[in-house]
Design a protein around this motif. Structure first.
Motif, PDB file in Angstrom:
ATOM      1  N   THR A 291       0.838  -1.201   0.000  1.00  0.00           N
ATOM      2  CA  THR A 291       0.000   0.000   0.000  1.00  0.00           C
ATOM      3  C   THR A 291       0.869   1.245   0.000  1.00  0.00           C
ATOM      4  O   THR A 291       0.619   2.203  -0.741  1.00  0.00           O
ATOM      5  CB  THR A 291      -0.926   0.001   1.230  1.00  0.00           C
ATOM      6  N   ARG A 292       1.886   1.234   0.828  1.00  0.00           N
ATOM      7  CA  ARG A 292       2.805   2.372   0.894  1.00  0.00           C
ATOM      8  C   ARG A 292       3.510   2.581  -0.439  1.00  0.00           C
ATOM      9  O   ARG A 292       3.651   3.711  -0.912  1.00  0.00           O
ATOM     10  CB  ARG A 292       3.819   2.145   2.014  1.00  0.00           C
ATOM     11  N   MET A 293       3.948   1.493  -1.070  1.00  0.00           N
ATOM     12  CA  MET A 293       4.627   1.595  -2.358  1.00  0.00           C
ATOM     13  C   MET A 293       3.710   2.185  -3.428  1.00  0.00           C
ATOM     14  O   MET A 293       4.133   3.002  -4.248  1.00  0.00           O
ATOM     15  CB  MET A 293       5.140   0.218  -2.782  1.00  0.00           C
ATOM     16  N   VAL A 294       2.451   1.769  -3.420  1.00  0.00           N
ATOM     17  CA  VAL A 294       1.484   2.297  -4.391  1.00  0.00           C
ATOM     18  C   VAL A 294       1.311   3.802  -4.197  1.00  0.00           C
ATOM     19  O   VAL A 294       1.304   4.575  -5.160  1.00  0.00           O
ATOM     20  CB  VAL A 294       0.127   1.573  -4.253  1.00  0.00           C
ATOM     21  N   ILE A 295       1.187   4.224  -2.950  1.00  0.00           N
ATOM     22  CA  ILE A 295       1.024   5.656  -2.669  1.00  0.00           C
ATOM     23  C   ILE A 295       2.259   6.428  -3.113  1.00  0.00           C
ATOM     24  O   ILE A 295       2.158   7.515  -3.706  1.00  0.00           O
ATOM     25  CB  ILE A 295       0.741   5.869  -1.166  1.00  0.00           C
ATOM     26  N   GLN A 296       3.439   5.887  -2.861  1.00  0.00           N
ATOM     27  CA  GLN A 296       4.668   6.562  -3.289  1.00  0.00           C
ATOM     28  C   GLN A 296       4.726   6.709  -4.809  1.00  0.00           C
ATOM     29  O   GLN A 296       5.169   7.741  -5.323  1.00  0.00           O
ATOM     30  CB  GLN A 296       5.887   5.776  -2.783  1.00  0.00           C
ATOM     31  N   GLU A 297       4.282   5.694  -5.532  1.00  0.00           N
ATOM     32  CA  GLU A 297       4.295   5.778  -6.993  1.00  0.00           C
ATOM     33  C   GLU A 297       3.252   6.772  -7.496  1.00  0.00           C
ATOM     34  O   GLU A 297       3.492   7.481  -8.487  1.00  0.00           O
ATOM     35  CB  GLU A 297       4.067   4.393  -7.594  1.00  0.00           C
ATOM     36  N   VAL A 298       2.115   6.860  -6.819  1.00  0.00           N
ATOM     37  CA  VAL A 298       1.127   7.879  -7.182  1.00  0.00           C
ATOM     38  C   VAL A 298       1.738   9.271  -7.019  1.00  0.00           C
ATOM     39  O   VAL A 298       1.579  10.143  -7.882  1.00  0.00           O
ATOM     40  CB  VAL A 298      -0.140   7.738  -6.316  1.00  0.00           C
ATOM     41  N   LEU A 299       2.466   9.475  -5.931  1.00  0.00           N
ATOM     42  CA  LEU A 299       3.091  10.778  -5.699  1.00  0.00           C
ATOM     43  C   LEU A 299       4.214  11.060  -6.699  1.00  0.00           C
ATOM     44  O   LEU A 299       4.538  12.228  -6.943  1.00  0.00           O
ATOM     45  CB  LEU A 299       3.656  10.841  -4.280  1.00  0.00           C
ATOM     46  N   ARG A 300       4.790  10.020  -7.269  1.00  0.00           N
ATOM     47  CA  ARG A 300       5.796  10.253  -8.311  1.00  0.00           C
ATOM     48  C   ARG A 300       5.130  10.766  -9.582  1.00  0.00           C
ATOM     49  O   ARG A 300       5.546  11.786 -10.146  1.00  0.00           O
ATOM     50  CB  ARG A 300       6.580   8.964  -8.621  1.00  0.00           C
ATOM     51  N   LEU A 301       4.107  10.070 -10.041  1.00  0.00           N
ATOM     52  CA  LEU A 301       3.462  10.461 -11.292  1.00  0.00           C
ATOM     53  C   LEU A 301       2.594  11.707 -11.144  1.00  0.00           C
ATOM     54  O   LEU A 301       2.476  12.498 -12.083  1.00  0.00           O
ATOM     55  CB  LEU A 301       2.599   9.300 -11.813  1.00  0.00           C
ATOM     56  N   TYR A 302       1.997  11.877  -9.975  1.00  0.00           N
ATOM     57  CA  TYR A 302       1.041  12.972  -9.789  1.00  0.00           C
ATOM     58  C   TYR A 302       1.336  13.740  -8.494  1.00  0.00           C
ATOM     59  O   TYR A 302       0.518  13.757  -7.578  1.00  0.00           O
ATOM     60  CB  TYR A 302      -0.391  12.433  -9.755  1.00  0.00           C
ATOM     61  N   PRO A 303       2.490  14.371  -8.392  1.00  0.00           N
ATOM     62  CA  PRO A 303       2.786  15.119  -7.167  1.00  0.00           C
ATOM     63  C   PRO A 303       1.837  16.298  -7.011  1.00  0.00           C
ATOM     64  O   PRO A 303       1.683  17.110  -7.934  1.00  0.00           O
ATOM     65  CB  PRO A 303       4.231  15.587  -7.376  1.00  0.00           C
ATOM     66  N   SER A 304       1.190  16.389  -5.872  1.00  0.00           N
ATOM     67  CA  SER A 304       0.214  17.466  -5.663  1.00  0.00           C
ATOM     68  C   SER A 304       0.874  18.826  -5.837  1.00  0.00           C
ATOM     69  O   SER A 304       0.342  19.713  -6.505  1.00  0.00           O
ATOM     70  CB  SER A 304      -0.401  17.349  -4.264  1.00  0.00           C
ATOM     71  N   GLY A 305       2.034  18.995  -5.213  1.00  0.00           N
ATOM     72  CA  GLY A 305       2.810  20.218  -5.417  1.00  0.00           C
ATOM     73  C   GLY A 305       3.685  20.051  -6.645  1.00  0.00           C
ATOM     74  O   GLY A 305       4.863  19.716  -6.540  1.00  0.00           O
ATOM     75  N   TRP A 306       3.118  20.289  -7.807  1.00  0.00           N
ATOM     76  CA  TRP A 306       3.795  19.927  -9.064  1.00  0.00           C
ATOM     77  C   TRP A 306       4.882  20.919  -9.448  1.00  0.00           C
ATOM     78  O   TRP A 306       5.745  20.604 -10.264  1.00  0.00           O
ATOM     79  CB  TRP A 306       2.769  19.791 -10.183  1.00  0.00           C
ATOM     80  N   PHE A 307       4.862  22.119  -8.867  1.00  0.00           N
ATOM     81  CA  PHE A 307       5.938  23.068  -9.150  1.00  0.00           C
ATOM     82  C   PHE A 307       6.280  23.845  -7.885  1.00  0.00           C
ATOM     83  O   PHE A 307       5.430  24.068  -7.016  1.00  0.00           O
ATOM     84  CB  PHE A 307       5.572  24.001 -10.298  1.00  0.00           C
ATOM     85  N   LEU A 308       7.562  24.204  -7.761  1.00  0.00           N
ATOM     86  CA  LEU A 308       8.077  24.863  -6.564  1.00  0.00           C
ATOM     87  C   LEU A 308       8.870  26.089  -6.982  1.00  0.00           C
ATOM     88  O   LEU A 308      10.079  26.016  -7.192  1.00  0.00           O
ATOM     89  CB  LEU A 308       8.982  23.900  -5.776  1.00  0.00           C
TER      90      LEU A 308
END
Length: 449
Positions: A309-326
């Motif tokens: 479950t943790r790995m899936v969430i980490q991969e979601v954050l890779r493809l779709y980072p909520s903070g997409w630009f800094l």
């Protein structure tokens, strides 16, 4: 449009100027990033000419090695600060003081103490979807995940002191504020006094936030204890031994709450999109939840075993980072990757682009949670993956987010079989956070136990 070259930085003009960039900023940036292959480039957007930085070594230089030269001012930060204030969401001495106060509240030990309360609240929030399992009626996925995040983090931040109606008002106001800032984000050169679409809705949202938060601060001051964030801030004393004033507490609470609820809701939305498109991953995830949680309600004790479950969430954050630009503003001239960045210029860092660089990630556009198997973590540059930013400004709430996200996934999959309604392709849309391009409708049916 002329090409403007500044020393070693190629200025890549956006074809036909800012209007086209405003229509499809992610598509334009991806094309430019692919062409640059990690090199720093200067974007020509007419009145606004920021530097785009994507290579991990360069990102590390800006966020960590020389962070003092790059401040959270200007683009994005100026309009957002009208909501979050000058504390933990700002920069400089006030931000540093706020971070020192808040850091212990988000340390691993305190997050662990909050986790069972978080689990109880997540279960309560997911129970609220049960009528949709009974009726089969679809619901708005973004709104549902926002409500879950609002309820869960509302309890952690405000304890039991926030009535459900106020919690709903606060969550809706924060969501409205973020969505109404898109024009300000895409037109950073527009002066603050010039009216733009969304400004009126944003001001109303900020008023609502204040109407909810200030009375809660006053209420928590009257109590002598409590383990929620507001109660603990009310007990803090500054360097002169004085309690923090209401504005200081309001700014720090709102800054952390806004970051936590918006990031969590958006990430959970993309998780269901990714699972709907990959039945094999979804089935493996469901099998883990069934094995670990069984017929129980997800609890703090289950988290260590929810590894996939943790790995899936980490991969979601890779493809779709909520903070997409800094974005950062260069405070003092610097040289990064052989390129001189003059004081006053803007640099754009983008986890979205860095996370999709072929030189860093094999098959970067493929959803593959196995990238985050523990044995593979050491092979990555530490700044190749930055869903929570990095350096001194790295998000304090990353552990709380991960616990909450795992609990939401477990609560949903232990009860229901979620499905997205097929209304066409879903693409990321560049707002202040990375939101879906269209409304998403989900249906749920009860799973067998």
């Amino acid at each position: 449009m002329p090409v403007n070259v500044l020393q070693n930085a190629a200025s890549i003009p956006v074809y036909r100027g800012p209007a086209r960039f405003a229509r499809d900023p992610l598509g334009q940036l991806e094309a430019i990033s692919a062409r640059a292959e990690g090199a720093i480039v200067r974007l020509n957007l007419g009145f606004f000419r920021p530097f785009l930085v994507t290579r991990p070594d360069d990102v590390q230089h800006i966020l960590s090695g020389n962070a003092g030269r790059y401040v959270r001012e200007g683009m994005l930060w100026q309009p957002v600060r009208r909501l979050t204030g000058n504390g933990i969401s700002g920069d400089g001495p006030q931000w540093k003081a706020s971070r020192e106060v808040l850091r212990p509240m988000f340390a691993a030990r305190h997050v662990a103490a909050l986790t069972q309360t978080l689990a109880d609240t997540v279960n309560e929030a997911v129970d609220g979807l049960d009528e949709h399992a009974t009726t089969g009626r679809p619901f708005d996925l973004v709104k549902a995940m926002t409500r879950v995040a609002d309820l869960a983090l509302g309890r952690a931040f405000f304890g039991g002191g926030i009535p459900s109606a106020d919690g709903e008002r606060l969550g809706q106001a924060v969501a409205t504020a973020f969505t109404s800032l898109t024009a300000r984000m895409l037109l950073p050169f527009a002066p603050s006094w010039a009216p733009l679409p969304g400004d009126r809705a944003f001001r109303r949202a900020v008023r609502t936030v204040d109407e909810v938060v200030y009375p809660l601060v006053a209420q928590r001051r009257l109590q002598s204890d409590g383990d929620d964030v507001v109660a603990m801030l009310c007990q803090v004393r500054d360097g002169a031994g004085q309690p923090l004033d209401d504005r200081r507490i309001r700014d720090d609470v709102v800054g952390m709450y806004v970051a936590g609820t918006e990031t969590t809701a958006v990430a959970l939305t993309w998780l269901w999109v990714a699972l709907d498109a990959d039945p094999a991953v979804a089935e493996r995830l469901r099998a883990e939840v069934e094995r670990v949680v069984g017929g129980e309600r997800p609890a703090a004790k289950h988290l260590p075993e929810l590894r996939y479950t943790r790995m899936v969430i980490q991969e979601v954050l890779r493809l779709y980072p909520s903070g997409w630009f800094l974005p950062r503003t260069v405070l003092e001239s610097d040289v990064v990757g052989g390129v001189r960045l003059p004081a006053g210029s803007t640099v754009l860092l983008s986890p979205y682009l860095t996370h999709r660089m072929p030189s860093l990630w094999e098959r970067p556009h493929v959803f593959d949670p196995e990238r985050f198997a523990p044995e593979r973590a050491g092979a990555r540059h530490r700044f190749a993956y930055l869903p929570f930013a990095g350096g001194p400004h790295q998000c304090l709430g990353s552990q709380l987010f991960m616990a909450e996200a795992q609990l939401v996934v477990a609560a949903m999959l232990s009860r229901y079989r979620p499905r997205l309604r097929d209304d066409g392709p879903v693409r990321p849309r560049a707002a202040v956070t990375l939101r879906p391009s269209r409304r998403l409708a989900m249906t749920i049916t009860r799973g067998e136990r």
